[in-house]
Design a protein around this motif. Structure first.
Motif, PDB file in Angstrom:
ATOM      1  N   GLU A  47       5.602 -33.777 -54.510  1.00  7.94           N
ATOM      2  CA  GLU A  47       5.720 -34.450 -55.807  1.00  7.94           C
ATOM      3  C   GLU A  47       4.766 -35.646 -55.883  1.00  7.94           C
ATOM      4  O   GLU A  47       4.143 -35.892 -56.901  1.00  7.94           O
ATOM      5  N   GLU A  48       4.651 -36.384 -54.785  1.00  5.19           N
ATOM      6  CA  GLU A  48       3.733 -37.520 -54.764  1.00  5.19           C
ATOM      7  C   GLU A  48       2.282 -37.051 -54.885  1.00  5.19           C
ATOM      8  O   GLU A  48       1.478 -37.677 -55.563  1.00  5.19           O
ATOM      9  N   LEU A  49       1.953 -35.926 -54.248  1.00  2.70           N
ATOM     10  CA  LEU A  49       0.583 -35.423 -54.318  1.00  2.70           C
ATOM     11  C   LEU A  49       0.213 -34.966 -55.718  1.00  2.70           C
ATOM     12  O   LEU A  49      -0.935 -35.076 -56.126  1.00  2.70           O
ATOM     13  N   LEU A  50       1.185 -34.442 -56.452  1.00  3.60           N
ATOM     14  CA  LEU A  50       0.899 -33.988 -57.812  1.00  3.60           C
ATOM     15  C   LEU A  50       0.432 -35.129 -58.708  1.00  3.60           C
ATOM     16  O   LEU A  50      -0.280 -34.907 -59.679  1.00  3.60           O
ATOM     17  N   ALA A  51       0.807 -36.352 -58.373  1.00  2.00           N
ATOM     18  CA  ALA A  51       0.423 -37.511 -59.182  1.00  2.00           C
ATOM     19  C   ALA A  51      -0.936 -38.079 -58.778  1.00  2.00           C
ATOM     20  O   ALA A  51      -1.452 -38.983 -59.423  1.00  2.00           O
ATOM     21  N   VAL A  52      -1.537 -37.538 -57.719  1.00  2.00           N
ATOM     22  CA  VAL A  52      -2.809 -38.044 -57.208  1.00  2.00           C
ATOM     23  C   VAL A  52      -3.948 -37.205 -57.769  1.00  2.00           C
ATOM     24  O   VAL A  52      -3.838 -35.997 -57.884  1.00  2.00           O
ATOM     25  N   ASN A  53      -5.049 -37.858 -58.098  1.00  2.00           N
ATOM     26  CA  ASN A  53      -6.240 -37.147 -58.549  1.00  2.00           C
ATOM     27  C   ASN A  53      -7.033 -36.748 -57.308  1.00  2.00           C
ATOM     28  O   ASN A  53      -7.883 -37.471 -56.850  1.00  2.00           O
ATOM     29  N   GLY A  54      -6.716 -35.597 -56.725  1.00  2.00           N
ATOM     30  CA  GLY A  54      -7.377 -35.182 -55.504  1.00  2.00           C
ATOM     31  C   GLY A  54      -7.823 -33.740 -55.560  1.00  2.00           C
ATOM     32  O   GLY A  54      -7.244 -32.918 -56.258  1.00  2.00           O
ATOM     33  N   GLN A  96       2.159 -16.959 -54.908  1.00  2.00           N
ATOM     34  CA  GLN A  96       1.943 -18.325 -55.387  1.00  2.00           C
ATOM     35  C   GLN A  96       0.483 -18.425 -55.795  1.00  2.00           C
ATOM     36  O   GLN A  96      -0.374 -17.791 -55.189  1.00  2.00           O
ATOM     37  N   PHE A  97       0.194 -19.205 -56.831  1.00  2.00           N
ATOM     38  CA  PHE A  97      -1.208 -19.401 -57.178  1.00  2.00           C
ATOM     39  C   PHE A  97      -1.504 -20.890 -57.200  1.00  2.00           C
ATOM     40  O   PHE A  97      -0.615 -21.720 -57.309  1.00  2.00           O
ATOM     41  N   PHE A  98      -2.776 -21.195 -57.047  1.00  2.00           N
ATOM     42  CA  PHE A  98      -3.248 -22.572 -57.049  1.00  2.00           C
ATOM     43  C   PHE A  98      -4.293 -22.704 -58.141  1.00  2.00           C
ATOM     44  O   PHE A  98      -4.950 -21.732 -58.511  1.00  2.00           O
ATOM     45  N   THR A  99      -4.430 -23.912 -58.663  1.00  2.00           N
ATOM     46  CA  THR A  99      -5.395 -24.141 -59.731  1.00  2.00           C
ATOM     47  C   THR A  99      -6.617 -24.862 -59.184  1.00  2.00           C
ATOM     48  O   THR A  99      -6.549 -25.579 -58.198  1.00  2.00           O
ATOM     49  N   GLY A 100      -7.710 -24.635 -59.852  1.00  2.00           N
ATOM     50  CA  GLY A 100      -8.965 -25.263 -59.469  1.00  2.00           C
ATOM     51  C   GLY A 100     -10.095 -24.682 -60.287  1.00  2.00           C
ATOM     52  O   GLY A 100      -9.878 -23.842 -61.159  1.00  2.00           O
ATOM     53  N   ASP A 101     -11.310 -25.140 -60.016  1.00  2.00           N
ATOM     54  CA  ASP A 101     -12.447 -24.659 -60.789  1.00  2.00           C
ATOM     55  C   ASP A 101     -13.567 -24.188 -59.881  1.00  2.00           C
ATOM     56  O   ASP A 101     -13.572 -24.438 -58.682  1.00  2.00           O
ATOM     57  N   ILE A 102     -14.506 -23.470 -60.493  1.00  2.00           N
ATOM     58  CA  ILE A 102     -15.641 -22.878 -59.793  1.00  2.00           C
ATOM     59  C   ILE A 102     -16.915 -23.415 -60.436  1.00  2.00           C
ATOM     60  O   ILE A 102     -17.071 -23.351 -61.656  1.00  2.00           O
ATOM     61  N   GLU A 113     -21.031  -9.069 -60.803  1.00  2.00           N
ATOM     62  CA  GLU A 113     -22.014  -9.898 -60.098  1.00  2.00           C
ATOM     63  C   GLU A 113     -21.323 -10.831 -59.111  1.00  2.00           C
ATOM     64  O   GLU A 113     -20.124 -11.072 -59.192  1.00  2.00           O
ATOM     65  N   GLU A 114     -22.131 -11.375 -58.179  1.00  2.00           N
ATOM     66  CA  GLU A 114     -21.612 -12.366 -57.234  1.00  2.00           C
ATOM     67  C   GLU A 114     -22.591 -13.516 -57.106  1.00  2.00           C
ATOM     68  O   GLU A 114     -23.775 -13.385 -57.417  1.00  2.00           O
ATOM     69  N   THR A 115     -22.057 -14.665 -56.654  1.00  2.00           N
ATOM     70  CA  THR A 115     -22.865 -15.865 -56.464  1.00  2.00           C
ATOM     71  C   THR A 115     -22.205 -16.747 -55.415  1.00  2.00           C
ATOM     72  O   THR A 115     -21.034 -16.567 -55.095  1.00  2.00           O
ATOM     73  N   ILE A 116     -22.965 -17.703 -54.919  1.00  2.00           N
ATOM     74  CA  ILE A 116     -22.418 -18.734 -54.031  1.00  2.00           C
ATOM     75  C   ILE A 116     -22.027 -19.907 -54.926  1.00  2.00           C
ATOM     76  O   ILE A 116     -22.792 -20.307 -55.811  1.00  2.00           O
ATOM     77  N   ALA A 117     -20.841 -20.457 -54.701  1.00  2.00           N
ATOM     78  CA  ALA A 117     -20.325 -21.498 -55.592  1.00  2.00           C
ATOM     79  C   ALA A 117     -19.589 -22.575 -54.802  1.00  2.00           C
ATOM     80  O   ALA A 117     -19.218 -22.372 -53.652  1.00  2.00           O
ATOM     81  N   THR A 118     -19.379 -23.691 -55.461  1.00  2.00           N
ATOM     82  CA  THR A 118     -18.494 -24.738 -54.960  1.00  2.00           C
ATOM     83  C   THR A 118     -17.160 -24.542 -55.666  1.00  2.00           C
ATOM     84  O   THR A 118     -17.107 -24.484 -56.895  1.00  2.00           O
ATOM     85  N   VAL A 119     -16.093 -24.394 -54.872  1.00  2.00           N
ATOM     86  CA  VAL A 119     -14.753 -24.210 -55.433  1.00  2.00           C
ATOM     87  C   VAL A 119     -13.961 -25.485 -55.155  1.00  2.00           C
ATOM     88  O   VAL A 119     -13.895 -25.944 -54.024  1.00  2.00           O
ATOM     89  N   ARG A 120     -13.401 -26.046 -56.224  1.00  4.21           N
ATOM     90  CA  ARG A 120     -12.561 -27.245 -56.111  1.00  4.21           C
ATOM     91  C   ARG A 120     -11.133 -26.842 -56.432  1.00  4.21           C
ATOM     92  O   ARG A 120     -10.853 -26.362 -57.521  1.00  4.21           O
ATOM     93  N   LEU A 121     -10.245 -27.019 -55.455  1.00  2.00           N
ATOM     94  CA  LEU A 121      -8.836 -26.695 -55.647  1.00  2.00           C
ATOM     95  C   LEU A 121      -8.044 -27.989 -55.759  1.00  2.00           C
ATOM     96  O   LEU A 121      -8.277 -28.931 -54.999  1.00  2.00           O
ATOM     97  N   HIS A 122      -7.116 -28.025 -56.705  1.00  2.00           N
ATOM     98  CA  HIS A 122      -6.297 -29.224 -56.867  1.00  2.00           C
ATOM     99  C   HIS A 122      -5.488 -29.476 -55.605  1.00  2.00           C
ATOM    100  O   HIS A 122      -5.013 -28.550 -54.960  1.00  2.00           O
ATOM    101  N   LEU A 123      -5.345 -30.712 -55.275  1.00  2.00           N
ATOM    102  CA  LEU A 123      -4.756 -31.157 -54.023  1.00  2.00           C
ATOM    103  C   LEU A 123      -3.289 -30.745 -53.892  1.00  2.00           C
ATOM    104  O   LEU A 123      -2.445 -31.160 -54.674  1.00  2.00           O
ATOM    105  N   THR A 124      -3.017 -29.880 -52.928  1.00  2.00           N
ATOM    106  CA  THR A 124      -1.656 -29.573 -52.479  1.00  2.00           C
ATOM    107  C   THR A 124      -1.755 -29.268 -50.990  1.00  2.00           C
ATOM    108  O   THR A 124      -2.741 -28.692 -50.539  1.00  2.00           O
ATOM    109  N   LYS A 125      -0.753 -29.659 -50.240  1.00  2.00           N
ATOM    110  CA  LYS A 125      -0.787 -29.365 -48.807  1.00  2.00           C
ATOM    111  C   LYS A 125      -0.623 -27.869 -48.557  1.00  2.00           C
ATOM    112  O   LYS A 125      -1.137 -27.348 -47.583  1.00  2.00           O
ATOM    113  N   GLN A 126       0.072 -27.153 -49.448  1.00  2.00           N
ATOM    114  CA  GLN A 126       0.297 -25.731 -49.239  1.00  2.00           C
ATOM    115  C   GLN A 126      -1.000 -24.931 -49.229  1.00  2.00           C
ATOM    116  O   GLN A 126      -1.116 -23.955 -48.505  1.00  2.00           O
TER     117      GLN A 126
END
Length: 152
Positions: A47-54, A96-102, A113-126
């Motif tokens: 719950e504390e991590l959900l409030a952090v911008n990580g 379970q799914f996690f959110t983030g962007d590519i 098609e395929e590519t190399i990307a930077t994937v940013r996942l929202h901070l969760t310990k799971q």
């Protein structure tokens, strides 16, 4: 946002846009840049991590499923935010799914098609337990599987 250039084989943890630590995915060697923030992260409740911008950031190979095989009809642009699924239940349902962007170079990534990307996942310990070199996961627009990713 342009793709962030991070060395391969590293997981980066950012909290409030500040690099807190990086972990080598092949050796699990950890380099801590902000020990106070790292300890807060390590001891925080979910719950504390959900409030952090990580964000947890990795390089990955992204491959979109072709339209003929049930994928999207149109391509995606950098910044796209699918659901990231690392595990299914025994009944082949999303566990379970996690959110983030590519983020990637170029205008669009088209189905098939395929590519190399930077994937940013929202901070969760799971999600951190799934982030190892060579790990493959699936990209969804619920309920449709639209592609897969592999950590480089």
């Amino acid at each position: 946002m342009a793709a962030v250039d991070h060395p391969e084989n590293e997981l980066h943890l950012y909290i409030n846009n500040k690099l807190v630590y990086k972990r080598r995915l092949d050796t699990d060697e950890l380099e801590i840049f902000d020990s106070a923030a790292y300890e807060k992260y390590r001891l925080a409740s979910q719950e504390e991590l959900l409030a952090v911008n990580g964000m947890l950031i990795v390089k990955a190979k992204i491959k979109l499923t072709s339209t003929e095989n049930g994928g999207r009809k149109t391509g995606i642009t950098s910044g796209y935010r699918p659901n990231h699924v690392f595990e299914y239940t025994f009944e082949d349902k999303v566990y379970q799914f996690f959110t983030g962007d590519i983020h990637f170079e170029g205008e669009k990534l088209m189905p098939g098609e395929e590519t190399i990307a930077t994937v940013r996942l929202h901070l969760t310990k799971q999600v951190e337990k799934y982030l190892t070199k060579g790990r493959t996961w699936w990209l969804y627009e619920v309920p449709h599987l639209i592609g897969e990713a592999e950590i480089l």
